[in-house]
Design a protein around this motif. Structure first.
Motif, PDB file in Angstrom:
ATOM      1  N   ASP A 107      29.864  -8.483  31.625  1.00  0.00           N
ATOM      2  CA  ASP A 107      28.721  -8.243  32.304  1.00  0.00           C
ATOM      3  C   ASP A 107      29.093  -8.483  33.729  1.00  0.00           C
ATOM      4  O   ASP A 107      28.987  -9.345  34.229  1.00  0.00           O
ATOM      5  CB  ASP A 107      27.529  -9.100  31.719  1.00  0.00           C
ATOM      6  CG  ASP A 107      26.199  -8.782  32.454  1.00  0.00           C
ATOM      7  OD1 ASP A 107      26.144  -8.024  33.528  1.00  0.00           O
ATOM      8  OD2 ASP A 107      25.157  -9.190  32.142  1.00  0.00           O
ATOM      9  N   PRO A 108      28.758  -7.246  34.487  1.00  0.00           N
ATOM     10  CA  PRO A 108      29.401  -7.383  35.928  1.00  0.00           C
ATOM     11  C   PRO A 108      28.482  -8.348  36.768  1.00  0.00           C
ATOM     12  O   PRO A 108      28.509  -8.673  38.073  1.00  0.00           O
ATOM     13  CB  PRO A 108      29.181  -5.859  36.390  1.00  0.00           C
ATOM     14  CG  PRO A 108      28.495  -5.113  35.588  1.00  0.00           C
ATOM     15  CD  PRO A 108      28.581  -5.940  34.098  1.00  0.00           C
ATOM     16  N   ARG A 109      27.065  -8.032  36.226  1.00  0.00           N
ATOM     17  CA  ARG A 109      26.083  -9.121  36.801  1.00  0.00           C
ATOM     18  C   ARG A 109      26.422 -10.752  36.859  1.00  0.00           C
ATOM     19  O   ARG A 109      25.658 -11.357  37.613  1.00  0.00           O
ATOM     20  CB  ARG A 109      24.598  -8.670  36.599  1.00  0.00           C
ATOM     21  CG  ARG A 109      24.214  -7.386  36.642  1.00  0.00           C
ATOM     22  CD  ARG A 109      23.068  -7.083  35.986  1.00  0.00           C
ATOM     23  NE  ARG A 109      23.319  -7.215  34.245  1.00  0.00           N
ATOM     24  CZ  ARG A 109      22.369  -6.974  33.324  1.00  0.00           C
ATOM     25  NH1 ARG A 109      21.052  -6.564  33.647  1.00  0.00           N
ATOM     26  NH2 ARG A 109      22.832  -7.034  32.169  1.00  0.00           N
ATOM     27  N   ASN A 110      27.126 -11.010  36.093  1.00  0.00           N
ATOM     28  CA  ASN A 110      27.340 -12.410  35.750  1.00  0.00           C
ATOM     29  C   ASN A 110      28.718 -13.018  35.202  1.00  0.00           C
ATOM     30  O   ASN A 110      28.943 -13.450  34.413  1.00  0.00           O
ATOM     31  CB  ASN A 110      26.401 -12.752  34.678  1.00  0.00           C
ATOM     32  CG  ASN A 110      25.999 -14.261  34.455  1.00  0.00           C
ATOM     33  OD1 ASN A 110      26.197 -15.104  35.414  1.00  0.00           O
ATOM     34  ND2 ASN A 110      25.408 -14.800  33.355  1.00  0.00           N
ATOM     35  N   LEU A 111      29.580 -12.364  35.969  1.00  0.00           N
ATOM     36  CA  LEU A 111      31.182 -12.709  36.010  1.00  0.00           C
ATOM     37  C   LEU A 111      31.434 -14.190  36.416  1.00  0.00           C
ATOM     38  O   LEU A 111      30.727 -14.562  37.295  1.00  0.00           O
ATOM     39  CB  LEU A 111      31.967 -11.701  36.857  1.00  0.00           C
ATOM     40  CG  LEU A 111      31.999 -10.262  36.246  1.00  0.00           C
ATOM     41  CD1 LEU A 111      32.609  -9.333  37.151  1.00  0.00           C
ATOM     42  CD2 LEU A 111      32.310 -10.121  34.821  1.00  0.00           C
ATOM     43  N   ALA A 125      35.371 -15.501  29.010  1.00  0.00           N
ATOM     44  CA  ALA A 125      35.021 -14.383  29.741  1.00  0.00           C
ATOM     45  C   ALA A 125      35.933 -14.723  31.184  1.00  0.00           C
ATOM     46  O   ALA A 125      36.017 -15.875  31.537  1.00  0.00           O
ATOM     47  CB  ALA A 125      33.415 -14.226  30.152  1.00  0.00           C
ATOM     48  N   LEU A 126      36.795 -13.708  31.834  1.00  0.00           N
ATOM     49  CA  LEU A 126      37.553 -13.746  32.838  1.00  0.00           C
ATOM     50  C   LEU A 126      37.271 -12.449  33.803  1.00  0.00           C
ATOM     51  O   LEU A 126      36.787 -11.391  33.280  1.00  0.00           O
ATOM     52  CB  LEU A 126      38.851 -14.007  32.528  1.00  0.00           C
ATOM     53  CG  LEU A 126      39.663 -12.878  31.763  1.00  0.00           C
ATOM     54  CD1 LEU A 126      40.934 -13.029  32.439  1.00  0.00           C
ATOM     55  CD2 LEU A 126      39.828 -13.419  30.376  1.00  0.00           C
ATOM     56  N   ARG A 127      37.582 -12.603  35.085  1.00  0.00           N
ATOM     57  CA  ARG A 127      37.532 -11.596  35.984  1.00  0.00           C
ATOM     58  C   ARG A 127      38.773 -10.829  36.073  1.00  0.00           C
ATOM     59  O   ARG A 127      39.906 -11.541  36.285  1.00  0.00           O
ATOM     60  CB  ARG A 127      37.026 -12.016  37.400  1.00  0.00           C
ATOM     61  CG  ARG A 127      36.625 -11.134  38.297  1.00  0.00           C
ATOM     62  CD  ARG A 127      36.242 -11.522  39.717  1.00  0.00           C
ATOM     63  NE  ARG A 127      34.899 -12.311  39.694  1.00  0.00           N
ATOM     64  CZ  ARG A 127      33.816 -11.963  40.057  1.00  0.00           C
ATOM     65  NH1 ARG A 127      33.825 -10.714  40.752  1.00  0.00           N
ATOM     66  NH2 ARG A 127      32.629 -12.618  39.865  1.00  0.00           N
ATOM     67  N   LEU A 128      38.666  -9.661  36.264  1.00  0.00           N
ATOM     68  CA  LEU A 128      39.945  -8.774  36.171  1.00  0.00           C
ATOM     69  C   LEU A 128      40.249  -8.701  38.010  1.00  0.00           C
ATOM     70  O   LEU A 128      39.633  -8.867  38.651  1.00  0.00           O
ATOM     71  CB  LEU A 128      39.740  -7.170  35.878  1.00  0.00           C
ATOM     72  CG  LEU A 128      39.632  -7.379  34.309  1.00  0.00           C
ATOM     73  CD1 LEU A 128      39.352  -5.730  34.068  1.00  0.00           C
ATOM     74  CD2 LEU A 128      41.121  -7.372  33.666  1.00  0.00           C
ATOM     75  N   PRO A 129      41.784  -8.557  38.067  1.00  0.00           N
ATOM     76  CA  PRO A 129      41.957  -8.310  39.502  1.00  0.00           C
ATOM     77  C   PRO A 129      41.778  -6.951  40.097  1.00  0.00           C
ATOM     78  O   PRO A 129      42.667  -6.360  40.538  1.00  0.00           O
ATOM     79  CB  PRO A 129      43.525  -8.531  39.531  1.00  0.00           C
ATOM     80  CG  PRO A 129      44.105  -8.238  38.120  1.00  0.00           C
ATOM     81  CD  PRO A 129      42.802  -8.436  37.116  1.00  0.00           C
ATOM     82  N   ARG A 135      34.890  -6.245  38.075  1.00  0.00           N
ATOM     83  CA  ARG A 135      34.766  -6.187  36.549  1.00  0.00           C
ATOM     84  C   ARG A 135      35.281  -7.462  35.751  1.00  0.00           C
ATOM     85  O   ARG A 135      36.271  -8.060  36.283  1.00  0.00           O
ATOM     86  CB  ARG A 135      35.821  -5.305  36.236  1.00  0.00           C
ATOM     87  CG  ARG A 135      35.313  -3.666  36.730  1.00  0.00           C
ATOM     88  CD  ARG A 135      35.958  -2.489  35.919  1.00  0.00           C
ATOM     89  NE  ARG A 135      37.350  -2.667  36.213  1.00  0.00           N
ATOM     90  CZ  ARG A 135      38.409  -2.298  35.209  1.00  0.00           C
ATOM     91  NH1 ARG A 135      37.997  -2.155  33.959  1.00  0.00           N
ATOM     92  NH2 ARG A 135      39.685  -2.495  35.515  1.00  0.00           N
ATOM     93  N   GLY A 136      35.010  -7.564  34.832  1.00  0.00           N
ATOM     94  CA  GLY A 136      35.466  -8.555  33.914  1.00  0.00           C
ATOM     95  C   GLY A 136      35.611  -8.297  32.458  1.00  0.00           C
ATOM     96  O   GLY A 136      35.117  -7.170  31.924  1.00  0.00           O
ATOM     97  N   VAL A 137      36.407  -9.156  31.606  1.00  0.00           N
ATOM     98  CA  VAL A 137      36.372  -9.001  30.235  1.00  0.00           C
ATOM     99  C   VAL A 137      35.979 -10.268  29.538  1.00  0.00           C
ATOM    100  O   VAL A 137      36.106 -11.229  29.842  1.00  0.00           O
ATOM    101  CB  VAL A 137      37.672  -8.493  29.649  1.00  0.00           C
ATOM    102  CG1 VAL A 137      37.949  -7.200  30.225  1.00  0.00           C
ATOM    103  CG2 VAL A 137      38.948  -9.428  30.480  1.00  0.00           C
ATOM    104  N   VAL A 138      35.611  -9.985  27.981  1.00  0.00           N
ATOM    105  CA  VAL A 138      35.484 -11.175  27.354  1.00  0.00           C
ATOM    106  C   VAL A 138      36.591 -11.175  26.207  1.00  0.00           C
ATOM    107  O   VAL A 138      36.570  -9.883  25.314  1.00  0.00           O
ATOM    108  CB  VAL A 138      34.061 -11.059  26.701  1.00  0.00           C
ATOM    109  CG1 VAL A 138      34.092 -12.407  25.850  1.00  0.00           C
ATOM    110  CG2 VAL A 138      33.040 -11.212  28.024  1.00  0.00           C
TER     111      VAL A 138
END
Length: 276
Positions: A107-111, A125-129, A135-138
């Motif tokens: 969720d880009p609103r809650n990374l 969940a983690l944030r992409l470089p 952007r992030g992924v779970v």
């Protein structure tokens, strides 16, 4: 924190390194300096061969004091586990492939902040470089349906961010400099020895890198990893890392390692290039 979409993008290639020597083993093998990787943190790293070329590029998650998770985007966890186990020797750790995990869009609103982990969906969940947009992924246990359109759009976002994911077809071909690993803070040159460190450090300190990353439009063809790209004279100028399929509005795209002098040139697939 919950995922912004009830879909999965892909399966997730995950390894678990667990044991008293897990952190020390990773410190001796991988390019990231793990001395500051506390529990609940995450970083980007690579595993090089003896010639200083990347076998894999991945995220490392420290979930417990004696446990690391390794997520290899677009990679093969089983092959990587087999290759890494050859170097365990007397180290006290177990390398295990985690079966049945998926990649979900974050969720880009809650990374979580960069470099941090957040529990979510039974995983992390983690944030992409990605410097173009947050952007992030779970990484979560499987259970959601795969969405092919979302996967294509996600891969296009990875391409735009020039995230240097390596697959089996391109493993062992490119230096950290050609892949831009410094830009995603995935390599430390002075942390001590690891495979390929001397060659990578010499290229860093003395210069001489001749290749970099470029996004190339490949028309109607989604080029397979490892496919050559040529210029108008027919000279090979680059190699595809991965590509995305076309849609009605946008041509197929590829992220490629390209000769620096050809970064701004018109490149296209070789006539006999393989397609994904």
């Amino acid at each position: 924190m919950t995922s912004s979409m009830a879909i999965a993008l892909d399966s997730a290639a995950l390894l678990q390194l667990r044991g008293a020597d897990a952190l020390g083993f990773a410190q001796a093998q991988f390019t990231q300096d793990l001395r500051t990787l506390a529990v609940g943190k995450q970083g980007w790293s690579a595993w090089l061969d003896a010639q200083g070329r990347a076998r894999a590029v991945f995220a490392l998650l420290r979930t417990e004091p004696d446990t690391l998770l390794l997520w290899w985007p677009q990679g093969d966890a089983h092959q990587l586990a087999t290759d890494l186990r050859r170097y365990v020797l007397r180290s006290r750790l177990v390398i295990e492939v985690l079966q049945g995990w998926q990649l979900l869009p974050g969720d880009p609103r809650n990374l979580p902040p960069a470099g941090m982990l957040a529990p979510q969906n039974g995983g992390w969940a983690l944030r992409l470089p990605d410097t173009t947009t947050p952007r992030g992924v779970v990484l979560a246990p499987a259970g959601l349906p795969l969405d092919a359109d979302a996967q294509r759009d996600w891969q296009r976002a990875d391409l735009a961010a020039r995230l240097p994911w390596i697959r089996a077809a391109t493993a062992g071909q490119f230096t950290p400099q050609a892949l831009g690993l410094e830009q995603i803070e995935a390599i430390a040159f002075a942390k001590g020895c690891y495979p390929g460190q001397e060659i990578a450090a010499r290229l860093h300190f003395r210069g001489g890198n001749k290749r970099g990353l470029a996004v190339v439009a490949t028309g109607a063809f989604c080029c397979a990893p490892g496919a050559p790209l040529i210029d108008d004279s027919g000279t090979t100028r680059g190699t595809v890392l991965y590509g995305s399929a076309p849609d009605p509005a946008t041509p197929a795209l590829a992220l490629a390692v390209v000769a620096l002098e050809a970064i701004d040139s018109a490149l296209h697939p070789a006539p006999d290039a393989s397609t994904a």
